[in-house]
Design a protein around this motif. Structure first.
Motif, short mmCIF file in Angstrom:
data_model
loop_
_atom_site.label_atom_id
_atom_site.label_comp_id
_atom_site.label_asym_id
_atom_site.label_seq_id
_atom_site.Cartn_x
_atom_site.Cartn_y
_atom_site.Cartn_z
N THR A 78 0.86 -1.19 0.00
CA THR A 78 0.00 0.00 0.00
C THR A 78 0.89 1.24 0.00
OG1 THR A 78 -1.74 -1.14 1.25
CG2 THR A 78 -1.82 1.26 1.19
N ALA A 79 0.58 2.19 -0.87
CA ALA A 79 1.39 3.41 -0.96
C ALA A 79 0.48 4.62 -1.05
CB ALA A 79 2.32 3.35 -2.17
N LEU A 80 0.81 5.65 -0.28
CA LEU A 80 0.11 6.94 -0.36
C LEU A 80 0.91 7.83 -1.30
CD1 LEU A 80 -2.05 8.95 0.57
CD2 LEU A 80 -0.54 9.53 2.50
N VAL A 81 0.31 8.19 -2.41
CA VAL A 81 0.96 9.04 -3.40
C VAL A 81 0.86 10.49 -2.93
CG1 VAL A 81 1.02 9.76 -5.81
CG2 VAL A 81 0.38 7.41 -5.22
N ARG A 82 2.03 11.11 -2.71
CA ARG A 82 2.08 12.48 -2.23
C ARG A 82 2.98 13.31 -3.13
NH1 ARG A 82 3.59 11.82 4.04
NH2 ARG A 82 3.55 14.09 3.88
N ALA A 83 2.72 14.60 -3.14
CA ALA A 83 3.59 15.52 -3.87
C ALA A 83 4.93 15.64 -3.15
CB ALA A 83 2.92 16.89 -3.98
N ARG A 196 -4.28 -0.85 -7.72
CA ARG A 196 -5.54 -0.16 -7.94
C ARG A 196 -5.55 1.17 -7.18
NH1 ARG A 196 -10.60 -1.70 -9.47
NH2 ARG A 196 -9.97 -3.89 -9.52
N LEU A 197 -6.01 2.21 -7.86
CA LEU A 197 -6.10 3.52 -7.24
C LEU A 197 -7.37 3.64 -6.41
CD1 LEU A 197 -5.04 5.74 -10.28
CD2 LEU A 197 -3.64 5.11 -8.32
N GLY A 198 -7.27 4.44 -5.36
CA GLY A 198 -8.43 4.71 -4.53
C GLY A 198 -9.11 6.01 -4.95
N LEU A 199 -9.73 6.68 -4.00
CA LEU A 199 -10.42 7.93 -4.27
C LEU A 199 -9.44 9.09 -4.28
CD1 LEU A 199 -13.58 7.47 -2.02
CD2 LEU A 199 -13.29 6.89 -4.44
N ASN A 214 -2.54 14.22 3.62
CA ASN A 214 -3.58 13.43 2.95
C ASN A 214 -3.12 12.84 1.63
OD1 ASN A 214 -5.44 13.95 4.98
ND2 ASN A 214 -6.20 15.82 4.00
N GLY A 215 -2.13 13.49 1.02
CA GLY A 215 -1.65 13.00 -0.26
C GLY A 215 -2.63 13.27 -1.38
N ILE A 216 -2.39 12.62 -2.51
CA ILE A 216 -3.24 12.80 -3.69
C ILE A 216 -4.15 11.60 -3.89
CG2 ILE A 216 -3.21 13.10 -6.19
CD1 ILE A 216 -0.59 14.63 -5.88
N VAL A 217 -3.62 10.39 -3.73
CA VAL A 217 -4.39 9.17 -3.92
C VAL A 217 -3.62 8.02 -3.29
CG1 VAL A 217 -3.38 8.50 -6.15
CG2 VAL A 217 -5.75 7.87 -5.64
N THR A 218 -4.32 6.94 -2.97
CA THR A 218 -3.70 5.75 -2.40
C THR A 218 -3.72 4.62 -3.42
OG1 THR A 218 -4.38 6.36 -0.16
CG2 THR A 218 -3.78 4.07 -0.53
N ILE A 219 -2.62 3.89 -3.50
CA ILE A 219 -2.52 2.73 -4.39
C ILE A 219 -2.39 1.47 -3.53
CG2 ILE A 219 -1.20 1.60 -6.21
CD1 ILE A 219 -0.25 4.25 -7.17
N THR A 220 -3.20 0.47 -3.84
CA THR A 220 -3.09 -0.83 -3.16
C THR A 220 -2.77 -1.90 -4.19
OG1 THR A 220 -5.49 -1.15 -3.38
CG2 THR A 220 -4.68 -0.22 -1.30
N GLN A 221 -1.78 -2.70 -3.89
CA GLN A 221 -1.40 -3.81 -4.77
C GLN A 221 -2.24 -5.02 -4.40
OE1 GLN A 221 2.74 -4.74 -4.77
NE2 GLN A 221 2.55 -6.38 -6.29
N THR A 222 -3.11 -5.45 -5.30
CA THR A 222 -4.04 -6.54 -5.03
C THR A 222 -3.75 -7.80 -5.82
OG1 THR A 222 -5.56 -5.64 -6.70
CG2 THR A 222 -5.88 -4.93 -4.42
#
Length: 402
Positions: A78-83, A196-199, A214-222
């Motif tokens: 799981t990764a939180l995509v941040r600037a 998969r990208l989240g909200l 909060n970051g921009i979006v969360t990615i989960t490897q499923t």
């Protein structure tokens, strides 16, 4: 004479009184004997009345020795995509819920301030490199003059020190250029992993900063995906024995309601300590999840297969009853007579029980309607009929045949 006649009359009256007293008791005793005989006959008839039951056959087969537990599906990564730099978010290049690959551009921050910083650092570096080149040429000239005793050594040494100074400046300038180029690259926000990208947490046009939590979006490897579950510490030895032997232990993920199998995977690892509060140890399993049947944070039932027993006698769990002397079953013979037999049950799974002793494959067992049965009871099986009259007579115990 009169006295004798009085005695006779007294004796006669006494005889009548005695007869009147004992005659009803005799009649009652006779009636009781007759009634008891009738009841016994009726009871014998009731004992011969068949009892409707449902039966199932014991069979020979394989039984998987498994451990059931509650499991929680977790993303493999799981990764939180941040600037990573501050600036205005110019574009968002993804859809919520989209599957992305590692390195794919997700968003773009205004690059102009960082491009200007890179240009400035590059210009400064070129100036410093030119000064260094000129200083090196002067050093070569001074060394040639020194060989002809036309210049003092002190002047040559000073020029050599100046060259080293410019070399340091150039090295620092190159680092500044690399940093400026890196900051420019950070304006392109890319996916750190496939998944998969989240909200989306921010829209285009807003200012984003590296310090935003909060970051921009969360990615989960499923794909693959993992599952965490806990088993009793008492069952750990059996799991560790096969784990350390290098065997692959199969794990199934089942629906919480209904028990439908969602996915099949393998045991990935065992935790390094037992939880003293619960007396359990946590395990992690991994599933390929190609069909995306499992979802992060989903609650499922986990079934870990520890071993498989081959060619054992299996009986329906509904046929096993508990008594004072232990476990027993009701076995129905070919004459539809019941015999109560003591058995030694073993492993149980999916509605079947391994019978270690006391039963053979193919024997019919009562699975429903056993409440009214005892040794020797006659039964009928709906849809199968009962035995004929001759076979029934032959099956009756001695004294019960008619």
């Amino acid at each position: 004479m009169r006295k004798n006649l009085l005695v006779v009359w007294l004796l006669a009256g006494l005889a009548v009184a005695l007869a009147a007293y004992f005659w009803p008791a005799r009649q009652q005793t006779a009636a009781g004997i007759s009634t008891g005989a009738g009841r016994q006959q009726a009871g014998d008839s009731a004992d011969d009345r068949p009892v409707a039951v449902q039966v199932a056959e014991a069979r020979q087969g394989d039984m998987a020795v498994s451990i059931d537990a509650l499991g929680t599906v977790v993303a493999h990564n799981t990764a939180l995509v941040r600037a990573r730099v501050d600036g205005q978010l110019l574009a968002v290049n993804f859809r919520e819920g989209q599957m992305v690959q590692a390195g794919e551009v997700l968003a773009l921050i205004d690059p102009r301030p960082y491009q200007a910083a890179l240009d400035q650092a590059s210009g400064q570096l070129r100036r410093d490199e030119a000064l260094l080149a000129n200083a090196r040429l002067d050093l070569e000239r001074f060394r040639d003059l020194l060989s002809k005793d036309s210049i003092a050594r002190q002047q040559v040494d000073a020029q050599a020190a100046l060259v080293q100074q410019y070399e340091g400046v150039v090295q620092a300038g190159r680092a500044q250029v690399a940093d400026a180029r890196l900051q420019l690259d950070f304006t392109r926000i890319t996916a750190p992993l496939s998944g998969r990208l989240g909200l989306r947490q921010v829209d285009a046009g807003n200012m984003v900063r590296a310090a935003d939590t909060n970051g921009i979006v969360t990615i989960t490897q499923t794909r693959p995906i993992d599952m965490l579950f806990a088993i009793p510490a008492a069952r750990l030895d059996a799991v560790r024995a096969r784990w350390h032997a290098g065997d692959t232990l199969q794990v199934e993920a089942l629906e919480r309601e209904g028990g439908r199998r969602l996915a099949q995977g393998k045991l990935l690892t065992i935790d390094n300590q037992i939880d003293p509060a619960t007396g359990t140890v946590r395990l992690k399993a991994q599933f390929a999840n190609a069909d995306q049947a499992l979802f992060p944070n989903q609650f499922v039932n986990a079934r870990l297969t520890v071993a498989t027993l081959r060619k054992v006698v299996l009986a329906p769990s509904a046929a096993i009853h508990q008594g004072v002397d232990g476990s027993f079953v009701h076995v129905v013979d070919h004459a539809l007579r019941v015999s109560v037999r003591k058995v030694r049950p073993g492993v149980q799974s999916a509605g079947w029980v391994v019978i270690d002793q006391g039963l053979r494959a193919g024997e019919r067992l009562v699975i429903d309607g056993a409440d009214k049965l005892r040794e020797g009871s006659l039964v009928e099986i709906p849809g199968a009929g009962t035995v004929d009259k001759d076979e029934h007579e032959a099956a009756l115990p001695a004294g019960g045949r008619r």
